[in-house]
Every structure is written in structure tokens, then in C-alpha cells.
Design a protein around this motif. Structure first.
Motif, PDB file in Angstrom:
ATOM      1  N   CYS A 135      18.205 -11.996   2.783  1.00  0.00           N
ATOM      2  CA  CYS A 135      18.431 -11.780   4.211  1.00  0.00           C
ATOM      3  C   CYS A 135      17.330 -10.929   4.839  1.00  0.00           C
ATOM      4  O   CYS A 135      17.083 -11.011   6.039  1.00  0.00           O
ATOM      5  N   GLY A 136      16.675 -10.085   4.031  1.00  0.00           N
ATOM      6  CA  GLY A 136      15.528  -9.331   4.505  1.00  0.00           C
ATOM      7  C   GLY A 136      15.823  -7.956   5.077  1.00  0.00           C
ATOM      8  O   GLY A 136      14.903  -7.207   5.407  1.00  0.00           O
ATOM      9  N   TYR A 137      17.108  -7.607   5.185  1.00  0.00           N
ATOM     10  CA  TYR A 137      17.437  -6.341   5.853  1.00  0.00           C
ATOM     11  C   TYR A 137      16.936  -5.132   5.068  1.00  0.00           C
ATOM     12  O   TYR A 137      16.459  -4.158   5.643  1.00  0.00           O
ATOM     13  N   CYS A 138      17.025  -5.199   3.745  1.00  0.00           N
ATOM     14  CA  CYS A 138      16.599  -4.051   2.933  1.00  0.00           C
ATOM     15  C   CYS A 138      15.099  -4.058   2.678  1.00  0.00           C
ATOM     16  O   CYS A 138      14.554  -3.090   2.147  1.00  0.00           O
ATOM     17  N   THR A 139      14.429  -5.158   3.043  1.00  0.00           N
ATOM     18  CA  THR A 139      13.051  -5.393   2.610  1.00  0.00           C
ATOM     19  C   THR A 139      12.045  -4.340   3.093  1.00  0.00           C
ATOM     20  O   THR A 139      11.229  -3.871   2.289  1.00  0.00           O
ATOM     21  N   PRO A 140      12.063  -3.924   4.361  1.00  0.00           N
ATOM     22  CA  PRO A 140      11.095  -2.883   4.757  1.00  0.00           C
ATOM     23  C   PRO A 140      11.238  -1.605   3.924  1.00  0.00           C
ATOM     24  O   PRO A 140      10.236  -1.000   3.531  1.00  0.00           O
ATOM     25  N   GLY A 141      12.488  -1.228   3.658  1.00  0.00           N
ATOM     26  CA  GLY A 141      12.725  -0.047   2.827  1.00  0.00           C
ATOM     27  C   GLY A 141      12.276  -0.280   1.397  1.00  0.00           C
ATOM     28  O   GLY A 141      11.682   0.596   0.762  1.00  0.00           O
ATOM     29  N   GLN A 142      12.568  -1.477   0.878  1.00  0.00           N
ATOM     30  CA  GLN A 142      12.132  -1.810  -0.490  1.00  0.00           C
ATOM     31  C   GLN A 142      10.615  -1.727  -0.581  1.00  0.00           C
ATOM     32  O   GLN A 142      10.055  -1.185  -1.550  1.00  0.00           O
ATOM     33  N   ILE A 143       9.937  -2.278   0.409  1.00  0.00           N
ATOM     34  CA  ILE A 143       8.466  -2.328   0.369  1.00  0.00           C
ATOM     35  C   ILE A 143       7.879  -0.917   0.478  1.00  0.00           C
ATOM     36  O   ILE A 143       6.994  -0.541  -0.299  1.00  0.00           O
TER      37      ILE A 143
ATOM     38  N   GLY B  77      18.789   3.264   1.294  1.00  0.00           N
ATOM     39  CA  GLY B  77      17.332   3.188   1.214  1.00  0.00           C
ATOM     40  C   GLY B  77      16.678   2.264   2.219  1.00  0.00           C
ATOM     41  O   GLY B  77      15.451   2.135   2.234  1.00  0.00           O
ATOM     42  N   ALA B  78      17.456   1.619   3.102  1.00  0.00           N
ATOM     43  CA  ALA B  78      16.867   0.685   4.066  1.00  0.00           C
ATOM     44  C   ALA B  78      15.939   1.384   5.059  1.00  0.00           C
ATOM     45  O   ALA B  78      15.088   0.754   5.682  1.00  0.00           O
ATOM     46  N   CYS B  79      16.090   2.701   5.200  1.00  0.00           N
ATOM     47  CA  CYS B  79      15.286   3.468   6.157  1.00  0.00           C
ATOM     48  C   CYS B  79      14.054   4.095   5.523  1.00  0.00           C
ATOM     49  O   CYS B  79      13.373   4.901   6.154  1.00  0.00           O
ATOM     50  N   THR B  80      13.773   3.755   4.261  1.00  0.00           N
ATOM     51  CA  THR B  80      12.686   4.429   3.538  1.00  0.00           C
ATOM     52  C   THR B  80      11.344   4.277   4.248  1.00  0.00           C
ATOM     53  O   THR B  80      10.920   3.171   4.596  1.00  0.00           O
ATOM     54  N   VAL B  81      10.692   5.420   4.490  1.00  0.00           N
ATOM     55  CA  VAL B  81       9.332   5.450   5.030  1.00  0.00           C
ATOM     56  C   VAL B  81       8.530   6.434   4.182  1.00  0.00           C
ATOM     57  O   VAL B  81       9.081   7.115   3.307  1.00  0.00           O
ATOM     58  N   LEU B  82       7.226   6.504   4.451  1.00  0.00           N
ATOM     59  CA  LEU B  82       6.385   7.461   3.737  1.00  0.00           C
ATOM     60  C   LEU B  82       6.043   8.607   4.680  1.00  0.00           C
ATOM     61  O   LEU B  82       5.563   8.370   5.797  1.00  0.00           O
ATOM     62  N   VAL B  83       6.340   9.830   4.269  1.00  0.00           N
ATOM     63  CA  VAL B  83       5.939  11.024   5.018  1.00  0.00           C
ATOM     64  C   VAL B  83       4.915  11.766   4.173  1.00  0.00           C
ATOM     65  O   VAL B  83       5.226  12.172   3.048  1.00  0.00           O
ATOM     66  N   ASP B  84       3.710  11.908   4.705  1.00  0.00           N
ATOM     67  CA  ASP B  84       2.603  12.470   3.936  1.00  0.00           C
ATOM     68  C   ASP B  84       2.508  11.795   2.564  1.00  0.00           C
ATOM     69  O   ASP B  84       2.373  12.458   1.529  1.00  0.00           O
ATOM     70  N   ASP B  85       2.611  10.485   2.577  1.00  0.00           N
ATOM     71  CA  ASP B  85       2.462   9.622   1.403  1.00  0.00           C
ATOM     72  C   ASP B  85       3.608   9.709   0.393  1.00  0.00           C
ATOM     73  O   ASP B  85       3.514   9.163  -0.698  1.00  0.00           O
ATOM     74  N   ARG B  86       4.699  10.409   0.752  1.00  0.00           N
ATOM     75  CA  ARG B  86       5.851  10.470  -0.149  1.00  0.00           C
ATOM     76  C   ARG B  86       6.992   9.679   0.478  1.00  0.00           C
ATOM     77  O   ARG B  86       7.278   9.808   1.660  1.00  0.00           O
ATOM     78  N   ARG B  87       7.679   8.885  -0.352  1.00  0.00           N
ATOM     79  CA  ARG B  87       8.796   8.096   0.198  1.00  0.00           C
ATOM     80  C   ARG B  87      10.002   8.997   0.429  1.00  0.00           C
ATOM     81  O   ARG B  87      10.363   9.804  -0.437  1.00  0.00           O
ATOM     82  N   VAL B  88      10.611   8.846   1.580  1.00  0.00           N
ATOM     83  CA  VAL B  88      11.791   9.634   1.950  1.00  0.00           C
ATOM     84  C   VAL B  88      12.763   8.749   2.730  1.00  0.00           C
ATOM     85  O   VAL B  88      12.409   7.659   3.186  1.00  0.00           O
TER      86      VAL B  88
END
Lengths: 175, 337
Positions: free
Chosen positions: A117-125, A64-75
Motif C-alpha cells: 500500500c506504500g503508507y509505511c514506505t517513506p518511514g521504511q526508506i 515508524g511511519a514518521c521516521t526522518v533523519l535529524v542530523d543524519d540520525r533516524r528518529v
């Protein structure tokens, strides 16, 4: 057949690798790009667009570290081919802050120390922003279940749940 | 990942023609399993046929049931009000699987076509009859905690990893497919195959056929159902054993029973005789024990997975008790409500 302009059957190992034109809106800015069909959204963001907030952890949709929103859905950006997103809108962790103000989820992560450590944080957020848009989590159990696609090897889960709950309840010190 | 060409047809007939013209081509929609396999060089398609722009995204009423378009994402399906109200067994099973991100991407048709998660299937350095026919089965005598206890063969003991499919088996869904010669409908129980001596074939779909929809029959079992999934951790893991149980009760007796198992075989496992055994019986533990013994009568372990036979027996009884009591398994807190 009625193929679109993206019919590129010459690209398979014969001659030069083909690049296919796509239009993506990334963090609110329209980008006209040419991508190879095997380029994942994650590699496009990190290697070509210098948006290195989204992280490559497992590269197999498990962390899940790569999680982004595509058309407002997390993928999972690692399991998404950029060429398939033609016309889509992508929001990464870099696009969450508005007018210099952190997103409430970002504020809450800072306030609750929801990382080590923060590595997962962007994906978590990004995942938490998606969860809040979905509006299906009510209890801490539901937050935990619906954040289960994001692993934190430092084990900051307790504070991550607290941060998400704060934004969900609207009890934060921020906006 | 290998290099491949890419095409994005906008009609079903065109997509099927693309597939028929190139044996090395693969359809792609959610991509959550195919891209994973491509990154491990288990799959190396010559061309990807992007079907995400085909008009297969609707959920429609049909004959008292519902027709679910092949491209409906797992999350949209699980949270559709018609599914939540009328087929909560299906909603529950979907939410027991994968993660929210993956459920946002993965599609209904793709779920049916996902491959096993057998570690040897994924490891191209090891023999695997499913990946390389004739090379042998490394799981027999190897790491096989996740593997089949029912319907396995000397060539393959892999399991089908789907949760959704277990509910669809119990609900007796149908799969509508299109090929070069038109459409046909495959009963769900006949869609997936046992490994036999052709473990490379997961299902009975022809190479140039495309799934159009999954059709749910009218009978809902919305009052007495459960999907119980047992795994190594509480969320985001494949099943060791899962049970879809659904009952229609009349005066404390079972008028109709449905029972399907996940994580135990090469396909979602059903046994009509076990369901028949329950018909007319009182909805109580003794009846459920009989059904469990029946559906597991051919079970066989391979060492590390021996425990799954007893685990499955207990899970079946518990699931039927949950269904009878109208207390379905929660997929969030995992407690019985």
C-alpha cells in the motif's frame, strides 16, 4: 537565569499562544520559522510545510511511519518537538533524491517491490538510510532487528530486507 | 496535547531553579515517553524545561568505572567502545529495548524516569492509583498479563518497563543528581520505589532534582554475563520477564554473582541473598536453581500473569547458564551463540 531567546513562559493558556523562532535546515534549505512549543516535527512538516511524505501512523512512536533523519540520525518525528530542534538539519523522504535521481534505497525498494500500500514506505526508506549510515547491520537477522521500529501492515518485510541488503552489499543495478 | 510554555536553560543550576519554581513543570530531553504520555493526557505539564543543551553528554573515566552523562542517548551508550568492551551486559540490555529510532532519541537519565506501560495508567477513562491516587487499581482483576509478580501492593501492580535499568541494577550503578541544595548520589537499587501506598511515586528523586549522570563501578563482568529478554515477539516489545546475569568465576566456582530481573516488579528486581547463595558454589544448574527459587520466593500472580513465575524461574536458570558458559544472548538473531 541564562535563558535563551526562547523563554516564552507567557504562552501557557494566558493570552495568545506564543510562537517561538527556530532555524531548521530542511532537505538542505534553511527555513526560519515560528512554531508553537507543542508542535511536533511531524505536524510541522505535514501541516505547515506541505511535506506530506512523512506519514502519521500511530502518532506514538510505535509504527515508524514518521521516521526522518535529524542530523543524519533516524528518529520518530511524531515524538519530536520542533522547537527543540533549533539549529538542526532534517532530511525527509522528499530530500533523499538528488538531481532527479532516486536515492539507492529508493531504487532498491522499487526493484524489490518492497511495499504494497506504500503508507509505511517513506518511514521504511528513511529508516533504512539511517541504518546504512550507522553501518552496524551485517546479516539479514541484523537488518530485521535494526528495522524493527518500522511496521508494515501489508507484510512486505521479506522484500524490504532484500532491498536493504542490496544497497548494503552494493549489488544493485543503480548507482 | 495541552498547551505549555517552553524554556531552554543552558546551565544545570538554572534548570533546577526553573523546576523548583513551578511544580507543574517537567524536564524534557529525548521526550519519547513524556510526549507519548502528553498525547494521552496522562501528563499535562504547565511548562517544559528543555535540558538538551546542558553539558551532560559525555562518558568519562572515574575510579576505574565510567560516568555516563544523563543526556547520552541510548544508542550512543550501547555502541560506545568502552561500554561494548567493559560493560557488554549494559550494551546488550540497551539493545534489547525499544527501536533504533527511539534509542537515538531516548537518554540515559530519561530511561530511569520512564513510566510504566500499564494499559490502565495510559487510559484516563479508567481508575489508576498511579495516575490518580485513590481512584483504585484496574489491573487487579483486570488485564494483567504484563504486570508484577514481585513487590506489588494492593494499590498497584504495575511494572517498570526498562531494560537498561535491569543491567544497571545488576552492575550496582549509582545515580548522581542535582537539586537546589547541591548534589547527591543514590545507589541504583534505592533509586526506584516499590508501589506501597504511594504508587504515584516511581522513584526517590525529589521533584526539583535533575539526574546528572549514571556512574558505573569498576567491576565489569565482561567475560560471563547475559541479558535474556522474553517477550511476546522477537523485537520491539516490552519484557514479560528479563534477566540480567553476571558472574565472576574462579576455578569453576562462583566468586561473585549478580542477578536482576525486569518486567516482574515496580523496579528492577534484585535480591542480595540470591546473589550471596551463589557465591562459592559450583557454576552449574543446581546452584542456579537454588538462586532462582530464592529470588522468586515471594512471587505472586494476579491471574493472567501467573505464568510469569515459572517463566521467570526458567529464564533465570537459562540466563545463569548462558553467563557461566560465556555465551551471552544475541540481541539480533536471538539465538544463543
Amino acid at each position: 537565569m541564562q535563558a535563551t531567546e526562547t523563554d516564552t513562559r507567557s504562552g501557557n493558556g494566558t493570552g495568545e499562544p506564543s510562537r517561538i523562532p527556530v532555524v531548521l535546515t530542511i532537505n538542505g534549505t534553511e527555513r526560519r520559522l515560528e512554531v508553537e512549543p507543542w508542535t511536533t516535527l511531524l505536524d510541522l512538516l505535514r501541516e505547515r510545510l506541505d511535506l506530506t511524505g512523512s506519514k502519521k501512523g500511530c502518532d506514538h512512536g510505535q509504527c515508524g511511519a514518521c521516521t526522518v533523519l535529524v542530523d543524519d540520525r533516524r528518529v520518530n518525528a511524531c515524538l519530536t518537538l520542533a522547537v527543540m530542534l533549533d539549529g538542526a538539519s532534517v532530511t525527509t523522504v522528499e530530500g533523499l533524491a538528488q538531481d532527479g535521481q532516486l536515492h539507492p534505497v529508493q531504487d532498491a525498494f522499487v526493484e524489490h517491490d518492497a511495499f504494497q500500500c506504500g503508507y509505511c514506505t517513506p518511514g521504511q526508506i528513511c529508516s533504512a538510510v539511517g541504518l546504512l549510515k550507522e553501518g552496524r547491520a551485517q546479516s539479514d537477522d541484523e537488518i530485521r532487528e535494526l528495522m524493527s521500529g518500522n511496521l508494515c501492515r501489508c507484510g512486505a518485510y521479506v522484500n524490504i530486507v532484500a532491498a536493504v541488503r542490496q544497497v548494503m552489499d552494493g549489488t544493485g543495478a543503480g548507482r | 496535547m495541552n498547551r505549555f510554555s517552553y524554556v531552554r536553560p543552558d546551565a544545570v543550576a538554572a534548570a533546577v531553579r526553573e523546576r523548583a519554581s513551578d511544580p507543574g513543570a517537567r524536564f524534557i530531553a529525548g521526550g519519547t515517553n513524556l510526549l507519548d504520555l502528553m498525547k494521552y493526557d496522562v501528563e499535562a505539564p504547565s511548562r517544559l524545561i528543555d535540558i538538551t543543551r546542558l553539558p551532560l553528554r559525555d562518558i568519562q573515566e572515574i575510579d576505574g568505572g565510567l560516568r555516563i552523562g544523563a543526556l547520552v542517548p541510548n544508542s550512543d551508550l550501547a555502541y560506545d567502545p568502552r561500554i561494548e568492551e567493559r560493560y557488554p551486559l549494559l550494551a546488550s540490555a540497551i539493545l534489547a529495548g525499544a527501536s533504533p529510532q527511539l534509542r537515538n532519541m531516548a537518554t540515559t537519565g530519561g530511561n530511569l524516569l520512564q513510566r510504566t506501560r500499564c494499559v490502565y495508567f495510559y487510559d484516563t477513562a479508567t481508575p489508576c492509583n498511579k495516575r490518580t491516587p485513590g481512584s483504585g487499581c484496574s489491573a487487579i482483576g483486570g488485564i494483567n498479563r504484563q504486570h508484577a509478580i514481585l513487590g506489588a501492593s494492593e494499590h498497584c501492580i504495575a511494572t517498570n518497563p526498562s531494560d537498561m535499568g535491569v543491567a544497571l541494577a545488576a552492575l550496582r550503578a549509582n545515580v548522581r543528581v542535582a537539586g537546589p541544595d547541591g548534589e547527591r548520589t543514590i545507589p541504583f537499587s534505592e533509586f526506584h520505589r516499590l508501589p506501597g501506598d504511594e504508587p504515584q511515586r516511581d522513584n526517590n528523586l525529589a521533584a526539583d532534582e535533575l539526574i546528572l549522570s549514571v556512574d558505573l563501578p569498576a567491576e565489569h563482568f565482561a567475560a560471563n554475563y547475559t541479558y535474556l529478554k522474553l517477550r511476546e515477539r522477537l523485537s520491539y516489545a516490552f519484557a514479560l520477564v528479563s534477566v540480567a546475569a553476571a558472574l565472576r568465576l574462579e576455578d569453576g566456582k562462583i566468586a561473585e554473582a549478580r542477578l536482576a530481573l525486569g518486567g516482574v516488579a515496580h523496579k528492577p528486581w534484585r535480591d542480595e541473598e540470591a546473589e550471596e547463595l551463589l557465591r562459592g558454589q559450583p557454576a552449574e544448574r543446581a546452584s542456579f536453581e537454588q538462586a532462582a527459587l530464592r529470588i522468586l520466593s515471594g512471587a505472586r500472580g494476579f491471574g493472567e500473569n501467573d505464568f510469569k513465575i515459572e517463566l521467570a524461574r526458567r529464564a533465570i536458570v537459562r540466563a545463569l547458564e548462558q553467563a557461566a558458559a560465556g555465551t551471552p544472548q544475541s540481541q539480533s538473531d536471538k539465538r544463543v551463540q
